[in-house]
Design a protein around this motif. Sequence first.
Motif, PDB file in Angstrom:
ATOM      1  N   THR A 158     -42.347 -16.371 -35.634  1.00 41.62           N
ATOM      2  CA  THR A 158     -40.972 -16.777 -35.332  1.00 41.62           C
ATOM      3  C   THR A 158     -41.007 -17.456 -33.978  1.00 41.62           C
ATOM      4  OG1 THR A 158     -40.024 -14.937 -36.574  1.00 41.62           O
ATOM      5  CG2 THR A 158     -38.612 -16.016 -34.952  1.00 41.62           C
ATOM      6  N   PHE A 159     -40.511 -18.685 -33.907  1.00 43.10           N
ATOM      7  CA  PHE A 159     -40.570 -19.477 -32.674  1.00 43.10           C
ATOM      8  C   PHE A 159     -39.175 -19.966 -32.334  1.00 43.10           C
ATOM      9  CE2 PHE A 159     -40.986 -23.174 -30.052  1.00 43.10           C
ATOM     10  CZ  PHE A 159     -42.128 -22.974 -29.283  1.00 43.10           C
ATOM     11  N   GLY A 160     -38.754 -19.778 -31.092  1.00 37.95           N
ATOM     12  CA  GLY A 160     -37.488 -20.342 -30.656  1.00 37.95           C
ATOM     13  C   GLY A 160     -36.917 -19.619 -29.453  1.00 37.95           C
ATOM     14  N   ARG A 161     -36.103 -20.325 -28.702  1.00 43.44           N
ATOM     15  CA  ARG A 161     -35.507 -19.746 -27.504  1.00 43.44           C
ATOM     16  C   ARG A 161     -34.599 -18.574 -27.881  1.00 43.44           C
ATOM     17  NH1 ARG A 161     -36.602 -22.273 -23.048  1.00 43.44           N
ATOM     18  NH2 ARG A 161     -37.457 -24.394 -23.119  1.00 43.44           N
ATOM     19  N   GLY A 162     -34.802 -17.460 -27.187  1.00 44.30           N
ATOM     20  CA  GLY A 162     -33.980 -16.287 -27.415  1.00 44.30           C
ATOM     21  C   GLY A 162     -34.431 -15.381 -28.537  1.00 44.30           C
ATOM     22  N   CYS A 163     -35.539 -15.717 -29.208  1.00 42.09           N
ATOM     23  CA  CYS A 163     -35.928 -14.938 -30.387  1.00 42.09           C
ATOM     24  C   CYS A 163     -36.442 -13.540 -30.042  1.00 42.09           C
ATOM     25  CB  CYS A 163     -36.936 -15.688 -31.247  1.00 42.09           C
ATOM     26  SG  CYS A 163     -38.599 -15.815 -30.565  1.00 42.09           S
ATOM     27  N   LEU A 164     -36.684 -13.251 -28.755  1.00 45.84           N
ATOM     28  CA  LEU A 164     -37.075 -11.891 -28.399  1.00 45.84           C
ATOM     29  C   LEU A 164     -36.003 -10.873 -28.792  1.00 45.84           C
ATOM     30  CD1 LEU A 164     -38.787 -12.062 -24.881  1.00 45.84           C
ATOM     31  CD2 LEU A 164     -39.859 -11.745 -27.115  1.00 45.84           C
TER      32      LEU A 164
ATOM     33  N   ILE B 140     -46.107  -6.157 -33.408  1.00 45.38           N
ATOM     34  CA  ILE B 140     -45.351  -7.379 -33.120  1.00 45.38           C
ATOM     35  C   ILE B 140     -45.772  -7.860 -31.741  1.00 45.38           C
ATOM     36  CG2 ILE B 140     -43.086  -8.428 -32.822  1.00 45.38           C
ATOM     37  CD1 ILE B 140     -41.929  -6.258 -34.623  1.00 45.38           C
ATOM     38  N   ALA B 141     -46.357  -9.052 -31.667  1.00 44.72           N
ATOM     39  CA  ALA B 141     -46.849  -9.610 -30.404  1.00 44.72           C
ATOM     40  C   ALA B 141     -45.853 -10.639 -29.878  1.00 44.72           C
ATOM     41  CB  ALA B 141     -48.216 -10.248 -30.602  1.00 44.72           C
ATOM     42  N   CYS B 142     -45.504 -10.507 -28.603  1.00 48.46           N
ATOM     43  CA  CYS B 142     -44.523 -11.383 -27.961  1.00 48.46           C
ATOM     44  C   CYS B 142     -45.169 -12.014 -26.722  1.00 48.46           C
ATOM     45  CB  CYS B 142     -43.283 -10.596 -27.561  1.00 48.46           C
ATOM     46  SG  CYS B 142     -42.544  -9.621 -28.901  1.00 48.46           S
ATOM     47  N   PRO B 143     -45.756 -13.196 -26.842  1.00 48.45           N
ATOM     48  CA  PRO B 143     -46.460 -13.789 -25.697  1.00 48.45           C
ATOM     49  C   PRO B 143     -45.499 -14.286 -24.634  1.00 48.45           C
ATOM     50  CG  PRO B 143     -46.391 -15.326 -27.529  1.00 48.45           C
ATOM     51  CD  PRO B 143     -45.818 -14.029 -28.043  1.00 48.45           C
ATOM     52  N   THR B 144     -45.915 -14.144 -23.388  1.00 49.24           N
ATOM     53  CA  THR B 144     -45.112 -14.633 -22.263  1.00 49.24           C
ATOM     54  C   THR B 144     -45.806 -15.766 -21.521  1.00 49.24           C
ATOM     55  OG1 THR B 144     -46.060 -12.954 -20.790  1.00 49.24           O
ATOM     56  CG2 THR B 144     -44.017 -12.390 -21.939  1.00 49.24           C
TER      57      THR B 144
END
Length: 445
Positions: free
Chosen positions: A35-41, A161-165
């Motif tokens: 899932t890619f997009g601004r705010g998707c966290l 679930i991986a959330c890269p920064t």
Amino acid sequence: MRRQPALEDAMGCCHYHPVGEGCDNAFTVDTSRVTFGRGCLAEVGDRARALGMKRVALFSDARVARLPFFEKVRQSLLAAGLDVVVYTDVHIEPTDQSFLAAARFATEVQPDGYVSLGGGSVIDTCKGANLYATYPADFLTYVNAPVGAGKPVPGPLKPHIACPTTSGTGSEVTGITIFDLLSISAKTGIASPALRPTEALIDPDCTTSLPGEVVAASGLDVLSHALESYTARPYVRRPAPARPSLRPMSQGANPWSDLGCREALRLMGLYLERAVKDASDSEAREQTMWAATLAGIAFGNAGVHAPHGMAYAVAGLVRDFRPSGYPDGEPLVPHGMAVIVNAPAVFRYTAEVSPERHLEAAQGLGADTRGATPKDAGEVLAREVIRIMRAVGMPNGLGGVGYTEADVAALTEGAFPQQRLLQNAPREMSRPVLTDLFRHALSYW
């Protein structure tokens, strides 16, 4: 204008040689759900609950844990009704010891799922904790041969679930985890499809606070992921596995990975310098994040080769180099920096095997290749990489991160065990070849 029209066949299906005798005639495509997009966290809580998580181990590092989006993730998980236990003792550029500490934490708290929020160090540490807490074993059991036993992971891991920064490592979509093995002063890793995160939530908003130096190093990791995957030994030249289920993730260049590599190179050529020089350039930072995702998916199915294999020695043997933009304390050669200082020397050497691919890669980055002959390919690509290195403030080769001619032998010995990577190169990577490449990588300008 430096950029020119794409080569006639640049976006067609690859033009690979016929299948070699005893080699594979097929390739496999794997990746995490993305899932890619601004705010998707903000989606993380709902997605974790949909995966059946109830008790979640949230992995991060001390620096990221102080930023607003860490609390955004934690609150999303809590709002979904999940129990959250936090681990922020991740070591930047992790080691076997820091992996073991994280695994002890996971064993003690017994989560039924994981969320990682951070750069490659955080995501890789979370993968390692998930593995060793799920299937306890002597540490070297799963580590890539010949450093470790290279045993397969016995079965599936808990959802992750991986959330890269950072816009760099691609760890959120690969089954690879990397660490420093302190006993040999070199990096190595574990590679298994089981390690690949279940999902990746990639939010470009995370990169707005990154220092330019971090964007530069991580971006050049992306660039080298794409270059190495595109120039890797073709999958039709890799020995066929004994069983299809044993086909490695590092299959070599293939039609799927080529697509991601080409687009990642195009995007890095257009946006990396902008992203490094202006943190407010949201378009550039978003596009470099997307390039990182594409290159991660590509190398997760093709594999990288010599620049990365050599980088593990460069990072592992560091003495007193401390880059700006990174936490103070221990000496450190950031991963992307450790990779890119080797890249020009390597591509000058590998171009002989596939000059057309090296020229296409240079052209994708923006180099003017008109009039270039196959004999020019290595130099054209090397010069373009060097130009980008200088534009984003990278050190001048190995000498710029503290190495001299006297270190070449140790660097060679540190790199040679990285056979999973070196065997993916299009030309032989023997000890004498590595020695020569390290020597040529000492200085470029």
